[in-house]
Scaffold this motif. Structure first.
Motif, PDB file in Angstrom:
ATOM      1  N   ASP A 145      21.055   3.461  51.966  1.00  0.00           N
ATOM      2  CA  ASP A 145      21.263   4.741  51.313  1.00  0.00           C
ATOM      3  C   ASP A 145      21.494   5.775  52.402  1.00  0.00           C
ATOM      4  O   ASP A 145      21.256   5.533  53.594  1.00  0.00           O
ATOM      5  N   GLU A 146      21.965   6.935  52.010  1.00  0.00           N
ATOM      6  CA  GLU A 146      22.345   7.951  52.987  1.00  0.00           C
ATOM      7  C   GLU A 146      21.158   8.427  53.820  1.00  0.00           C
ATOM      8  O   GLU A 146      21.308   8.739  55.005  1.00  0.00           O
ATOM      9  N   ASP A 147      19.971   8.517  53.224  1.00  0.00           N
ATOM     10  CA  ASP A 147      18.801   8.986  53.971  1.00  0.00           C
ATOM     11  C   ASP A 147      18.474   8.042  55.121  1.00  0.00           C
ATOM     12  O   ASP A 147      18.195   8.471  56.247  1.00  0.00           O
ATOM     13  N   ARG A 192      28.279   1.712  55.801  1.00  0.00           N
ATOM     14  CA  ARG A 192      28.800   2.657  54.795  1.00  0.00           C
ATOM     15  C   ARG A 192      29.956   2.036  54.004  1.00  0.00           C
ATOM     16  O   ARG A 192      30.046   2.203  52.780  1.00  0.00           O
ATOM     17  N   ILE A 204      20.525   5.905  56.561  1.00  0.00           N
ATOM     18  CA  ILE A 204      21.618   5.931  57.537  1.00  0.00           C
ATOM     19  C   ILE A 204      21.477   7.137  58.456  1.00  0.00           C
ATOM     20  O   ILE A 204      21.624   7.040  59.681  1.00  0.00           O
ATOM     21  N   ARG A 205      21.177   8.302  57.872  1.00  0.00           N
ATOM     22  CA  ARG A 205      21.009   9.512  58.688  1.00  0.00           C
ATOM     23  C   ARG A 205      19.805   9.386  59.615  1.00  0.00           C
ATOM     24  O   ARG A 205      19.838   9.836  60.772  1.00  0.00           O
ATOM     25  N   GLY A 244      25.324   6.547  45.466  1.00  0.00           N
ATOM     26  CA  GLY A 244      26.125   7.759  45.553  1.00  0.00           C
ATOM     27  C   GLY A 244      27.603   7.522  45.320  1.00  0.00           C
ATOM     28  O   GLY A 244      28.423   8.413  45.548  1.00  0.00           O
ATOM     29  N   GLU A 303      29.773   1.754  50.048  1.00  0.00           N
ATOM     30  CA  GLU A 303      30.685   2.526  49.206  1.00  0.00           C
ATOM     31  C   GLU A 303      31.577   1.642  48.351  1.00  0.00           C
ATOM     32  O   GLU A 303      31.960   2.023  47.241  1.00  0.00           O
TER      33      GLU A 303
END
Length: 554
Positions: free
Chosen positions: A369-371, A436, A373-374, A78, A440
């Protein structure tokens, strides 16, 4: 000279060319890889700068495939958009073609200069950056030397009676020649090596111009296949950019082959010699694909997403699923022994959730990935909810008349629950931001640093499991072992920090980039271990094995 000896010399020269190309690529990656990644990521928002950055990075790395894989990982994380990634890859293909053009000039005088300078730099110092520059220069020298060796090794083929027959066959069957060039490029894992080999053979008169154009188109097909195959098991987001490159460059080469064979356009404008025509055709093809890719970038990106989605494995609805159960039976509140047993069961479930969080967070440092992490952050919400419910339940239990042991057990469970909630907060509020940050910025730990982190984490995880067992068994010997391990872990933290600062002094780029992440992660893991060890203190205090500040000597 027999044919087998000629082929042996030719194979050796090609092998040296492939090795030299890889040597330059790895030298640039080790010396300037992090800087180049940061520069690329910083310019990816502007379409023109994305193309130029991709071109520059491909020239530096001598590999458009490496740029495709790098940009694909950025898109999957991302960090950049998929369309910007497509444009950067288009620029990378042009950069790769320009490298071929540069290497076709007469650079024979540079060979000894590169070899001598590179060897001196590599052997005369222990500085990592100077040694990598030396490696790059040696690689360039060997690459140029291999081109001369290919020409010399192929010279006896001029007298071969079989070679003209083979060339005539491929002139009459361009589709087979196109596919053979694609296969050779895939085997070489380098379009630069494949085109250089063709230009060298063309310079000896072995490849006619029309066949050379067909072979160049085959090289571009083969090069576009490499990255999708290398990322076939990666996350869907990582695969979109390589698949988009295959659609543009691979299908583009097929369309251009069809047009070339159908209209047979003149190719004299590409250059006065066959090698020039081959190299210039390679550059022109990638410029055409770039120009076509600008208006088609959105369409290609959406098509790539759909293709990747068709082959993606179905994912579970939640990455870290924990079944919701509650043992806090309100009907048992009037029987303290039963109520405390229920509360113990619920605290154990919190332990299981915290163990999952602690176990999975280290995996996110390597691949996040964001999924995911959430999903991990959602587990902390569950810990908070259970923590609140357990405290409320135990508060109701204390309204009854409790024995001394029951009162102590109640306090022990409340204390354990508080510490587990604090561990969850450290993971989510401290460690996930580090994950993150690493994701990033596209940072990588050094191999030594990563081994230290994973070993430290493994020790903390092992202590956590022992602490959870003590919560149930109240075993004093295990509790003592955990507290002793806490002291040993403190010493390991000092040793790990010392080793990390030594790498910083040596100027390791990865250590510099990840220094704060490395040290903060070690600090957080140590704090988690201390909290978990303190869960065992009531067991030791009950048996008189704990002084005010440390274990009593036995």
């Amino acid at each position: 000279m027999s044919g087998s000896v000629v082929l042996l010399h030719l194979a050796g020269a090609v092998a040296l060319m492939l090795f030299a190309t890889r040597m330059v690529k790895t030298g640039v990656e080790r010396a300037y890889g992090d800087v180049l990644r940061l520069k690329l990521r910083g310019t990816m928002q502007n379409p023109i700068l994305a193309v130029l950055a991709g071109t520059a990075l491909a020239i530096a790395l001598q590999s458009s495939t490496a740029v495709t894989l790098l940009v694909g990982s950025f898109a999957g994380a991302g960090i950049v958009s998929g369309m910007a990634g497509q444009l950067a890859v288009r620029g990378a293909e042009i950069g790769s073609a320009l490298v071929v053009k540069l290497l076709t000039f007469d650079l024979s005088l540079i060979v000894p200069i590169c070899l001598i300078t590179g060897t001196v730099m590599f052997m005369a110092t222990e500085r990592r950056d100077w040694r990598q520059v030396g490696r790059i220069l040696i690689g360039v020298g060997l690459l140029l030397l291999s081109l001369g060796m290919i020409g010399q090794a192929s010279e006896p083929l001029r007298e071969s009676q079989l070679l003209p027959v083979i060339i005539d066959y491929f002139k009459g069957d361009p589709v087979t020649a196109y596919l053979l060039a694609a296969l050779a490029t895939w085997l070489f894992q380098s379009s630069i090596a494949a085109v250089l080999l063709m230009t060298t053979l063309a310079g000896r008169g072995f490849i006619p111009p029309e066949l050379g154009i067909v072979l160049v188109l085959g090289v571009n097909l083969g090069s576009s296949i490499i990255a999708p195959l290398l990322t076939r098991n990666a996350e869907p987001g990582v695969r979109v950019v390589p698949v988009g490159n295959l659609l543009m460059r691979g299908l583009g080469s097929l369309v251009m082959l069809t047009l070339f064979l159908g209209f047979k356009p003149p190719i004299a404008f590409l250059g006065s010699t066959v090698p020039d025509q081959i190299v210039n055709a390679h550059i022109l093809f990638n410029i055409i694909i770039l120009l076509a890719g600008l208006p088609l970038a959105g369409l290609v990106y959406r098509a790539s997403e759909k293709i990747v989605a068709l082959g993606a494995k179905p994912q579970p609805a939640e990455a870290f699923q924990v079944t919701e159960l509650s043992a806090l039976n309100e009907a048992a509140l009037n029987v303290p022994s039963q109520a405390l047993a229920n509360a113990t069961r619920e605290v154990v479930r919190v332990c299981e959730t915290v163990e999952i969080m602690l176990k999975r967070v280290i995996d996110l440092y390597e691949q996040a990935d964001e999924d995911k992490i959430r999903a991990l952050a959602a587990l902390d919400d569950r810990v908070d909810q259970k923590h609140a419910a357990i405290k409320l339940y135990l508060a109701k239990v204390t309204k009854n008349s409790l024995t001394e042991d029951e009162a102590l057990r109640c306090q022990e469970l409340i204390g354990a629950c508080v510490k587990l909630e604090q561990v969850g907060d450290i993971i989510v509020r401290n460690m996930l931001p580090l994950v993150r940050k690493k994701m990033e910025r596209g940072l990588e730990f050094t191999p030594e640093g990563w081994r230290e982190l994973t070993a430290f984490h493994a020790s903390v995880l092992a202590n956590a499991r022992l602490a959870f067992n003590v919560l149930i068994s109240s075993d004093a010997e295990t509790a003592r072992q955990i507290v002793e391990e806490k002291d040993r872990l403190r010493d390991r933290e000092k040793e790990t920090s010392r080793a990390h600062f030594e790498r910083l002094r040596d100027g390791s780029p990865n250590s510099i980039e990840t220094s704060s992440i490395h040290l903060d992660t070690i600090r957080d893991l140590k704090q988690i271990n201390s909290l978990l060890a303190s869960m065992t203190y009531p067991v030791l205090e009950k048996r008189g094995l704990l002084s005010d500040s440390r274990l009593k000597a036995m």
